[in-house]
Design a protein around this motif. Structure first.
Motif, PDB file in Angstrom:
ATOM      1  N   UNK A  40      -0.320  -2.908   0.478  1.00 16.92           N
ATOM      2  CA  UNK A  40      -0.243  -1.674  -0.297  1.00 16.92           C
ATOM      3  C   UNK A  40      -1.269  -0.677   0.230  1.00 16.92           C
ATOM      4  N   UNK A  41      -1.021   0.600  -0.066  1.00 16.85           N
ATOM      5  CA  UNK A  41      -1.925   1.715   0.260  1.00 16.85           C
ATOM      6  C   UNK A  41      -2.344   1.711   1.730  1.00 16.85           C
ATOM      7  N   UNK A  42      -1.394   1.416   2.602  1.00 16.70           N
ATOM      8  CA  UNK A  42      -1.693   1.406   4.043  1.00 16.70           C
ATOM      9  C   UNK A  42      -1.815   2.827   4.580  1.00 16.70           C
ATOM     10  N   UNK A  43      -2.634   3.012   5.564  1.00 16.37           N
ATOM     11  CA  UNK A  43      -2.814   4.277   6.303  1.00 16.37           C
ATOM     12  C   UNK A  43      -3.001   5.475   5.377  1.00 16.37           C
ATOM     13  N   UNK A  44      -3.813   5.305   4.360  1.00 20.21           N
ATOM     14  CA  UNK A  44      -4.167   6.433   3.507  1.00 20.21           C
ATOM     15  C   UNK A  44      -3.112   6.868   2.525  1.00 20.21           C
ATOM     16  N   UNK A  45      -2.163   5.998   2.190  1.00 20.77           N
ATOM     17  CA  UNK A  45      -1.133   6.326   1.198  1.00 20.77           C
ATOM     18  C   UNK A  45      -1.608   5.829  -0.158  1.00 20.77           C
ATOM     19  N   UNK A  46      -1.500   6.691  -1.173  1.00 18.67           N
ATOM     20  CA  UNK A  46      -1.890   6.215  -2.483  1.00 18.67           C
ATOM     21  C   UNK A  46      -2.581   7.300  -3.305  1.00 18.67           C
ATOM     22  N   UNK A  47      -3.360   6.861  -4.286  1.00 18.69           N
ATOM     23  CA  UNK A  47      -3.716   5.462  -4.541  1.00 18.69           C
ATOM     24  C   UNK A  47      -2.608   4.724  -5.283  1.00 18.69           C
ATOM     25  N   UNK A  48      -2.579   3.394  -5.112  1.00 24.74           N
ATOM     26  CA  UNK A  48      -1.750   2.596  -6.006  1.00 24.74           C
ATOM     27  C   UNK A  48      -2.328   2.740  -7.409  1.00 24.74           C
ATOM     28  N   UNK A  49      -1.476   2.915  -8.402  1.00 22.86           N
ATOM     29  CA  UNK A  49      -1.987   3.198  -9.737  1.00 22.86           C
ATOM     30  C   UNK A  49      -1.097   2.591 -10.808  1.00 22.86           C
ATOM     31  N   UNK A  50      -1.689   2.330 -11.958  1.00 21.20           N
ATOM     32  CA  UNK A  50      -0.965   1.891 -13.140  1.00 21.20           C
ATOM     33  C   UNK A  50      -1.502   2.676 -14.325  1.00 21.20           C
ATOM     34  N   UNK A  71      -0.555  11.362   1.241  1.00 24.58           N
ATOM     35  CA  UNK A  71       0.174  11.527   0.004  1.00 24.58           C
ATOM     36  C   UNK A  71       0.230  10.261  -0.825  1.00 24.58           C
ATOM     37  N   UNK A  72       0.871  10.363  -1.979  1.00 24.05           N
ATOM     38  CA  UNK A  72       0.960   9.241  -2.909  1.00 24.05           C
ATOM     39  C   UNK A  72       2.088   8.285  -2.553  1.00 24.05           C
ATOM     40  N   UNK A  73       3.081   8.797  -1.838  1.00 20.90           N
ATOM     41  CA  UNK A  73       4.184   7.979  -1.355  1.00 20.90           C
ATOM     42  C   UNK A  73       4.503   8.377   0.079  1.00 20.90           C
ATOM     43  N   UNK A  74       4.860   7.388   0.881  1.00 17.15           N
ATOM     44  CA  UNK A  74       5.378   7.673   2.226  1.00 17.15           C
ATOM     45  C   UNK A  74       6.752   7.033   2.331  1.00 17.15           C
ATOM     46  N   UNK A  75       7.723   7.827   2.748  1.00 20.96           N
ATOM     47  CA  UNK A  75       9.113   7.372   2.797  1.00 20.96           C
ATOM     48  C   UNK A  75       9.634   7.505   4.221  1.00 20.96           C
ATOM     49  N   UNK A  76      10.304   6.474   4.694  1.00 19.93           N
ATOM     50  CA  UNK A  76      10.935   6.520   6.004  1.00 19.93           C
ATOM     51  C   UNK A  76      12.233   5.731   5.959  1.00 19.93           C
ATOM     52  N   UNK A  77      12.899   5.619   7.080  1.00 22.80           N
ATOM     53  CA  UNK A  77      14.191   4.933   7.126  1.00 22.80           C
ATOM     54  C   UNK A  77      14.166   3.781   8.106  1.00 22.80           C
TER      55      UNK A  77
END
Length: 322
Positions: free
Chosen positions: A85-95, A300-306
């Motif tokens: 989780x939270x690889x390469x500066x993506x996040x933070x993971x949160x609840x 960013x908080x999410x990273x999306x790819x295909x």
């Protein structure tokens, strides 16, 4: 959180990166260290994933415990391969978790794998009678195509008609057979009939091939929450927006929507999907407040790819308590 007996809304924002071994992972919610999702599939499974690429593993849930003190936590496992989780500066993971005091909230949950037959998804329907409105409608679930590129699209209907007249809010395309991907949806429905029962259905259709909702019995949930007397702004678009190298407003409105607050927390929600225009395309997603990320992060908080495919759709969806 210490509650008085009202329902508790829980939202998890997390991004999973596949590392090695065509990984499979599962993420779920625990209350006092007890899994409330499926014992093995959890709430949001992912994979078999393509190494080195990213997946949205966010989900929402409403709990109905008696009054008491509860500890909620995001739990996960990686039974096949490796990931993080939270690889390469993506996040933070949160609840986030908050008590919905005096809320008019109804949910429908399903812990059974359902074949997508086109139209309403069996078991994901609920009814609510709002007195002031609007109704926040959230579907938290996943889709798994039976083979590569067995893609699906979906939306939510009120009383048999798609909300906002949108044929499909979400599209997801798997890169491997039986690959689970996020298929969450969200609308703030301002068109519900007040003082009358309104019935909502989650809808899904295969655009190609065959597929399932709720892989291996993972928990799927439809949430209906009336939001009376609230200070809110809501914007939608069905226009295609091309993303740039820096953050772009993907739901532009004119005039710009501004929210004047009274010092209380603000719940931010977003649902949409991304389509790649090259095999190496990746997109970062975040919430900005006055032009600045609400949760500063590199990507960013999410990273999306295909996962290295062209013209591949993936679901973006997240909540944040600002």
């Amino acid at each position: 959180i210490t509650t008085t007996g009202s329902p508790v809304f829980i939202s998890v924002n997390a991004n999973y990166k596949a590392l090695t071994g065509t990984p499979q992972a599962a993420f779920s919610l625990a209350r006092n260290n007890i899994n409330v999702g499926h014992p093995t599939a959890g709430i949001q499974p992912v994979g078999p994933a393509v190494d080195s690429w990213n997946h949205n593993v966010s989900f929402q849930y409403v709990d109905f415990p008696p009054a008491g003190t509860y500890s909620y936590s995001l739990i996960g496992c990686n039974p096949v391969g490796t990931g993080e989780l939270t690889s390469t500066g993506i996040g933070p993971a949160s609840i986030l978790a908050f008590e919905m005091k005096n809320a008019n909230v109804v949910t429908a949950s399903l812990m059974t794998q359902v074949t997508v037959t086109g139209g309403n998804v069996a078991g994901l329907a609920a009814s609510i009678t709002p007195t002031k409105g609007p109704v926040l409608v959230i579907a938290s679930m996943n889709h798994a195509g039976d083979a590569n590129a067995h893609w699906a699209h979906g939306t939510i209907a009120r009383n048999g008609t798609n909300i906002d007249g949108i044929a499909s809010q979400q599209i997801t395309v798997p890169s491997n057979a039986n690959q689970a991907t996020c298929f969450n949806m969200m609308f703030l429905d301002t068109g519900a009939t007040l003082n009358t029962t309104n019935t909502y259905n989650v809808r899904a259709t295969q655009g190609a091939g065959t597929g399932k909702i709720g892989k291996n019995g993972s928990l799927s949930t439809l949430i209906l929450w009336e939001l009376p007397d609230i200070n809110y702004k809501y914007a939608t678009t069905d226009l295609q927006v091309t993303l740039g190298s820096s953050f772009t407003d993907v739901v532009p409105s004119s005039p710009s929507l501004t929210l004047s607050t009274r010092g209380r927390p603000v719940l931010l929600g977003w649902a949409g999907h991304s389509n790649t225009t090259s095999t190496n395309a990746r997109s970062g997603w975040s919430f900005l407040r006055d032009g600045v990320q609400v949760a500063p992060s590199t990507n960013g908080m999410q990273k999306v790819d295909a996962e290295g495919f062209f013209e591949w759709h993936r679901v973006v969806g997240m909540f944040w308590l600002d």
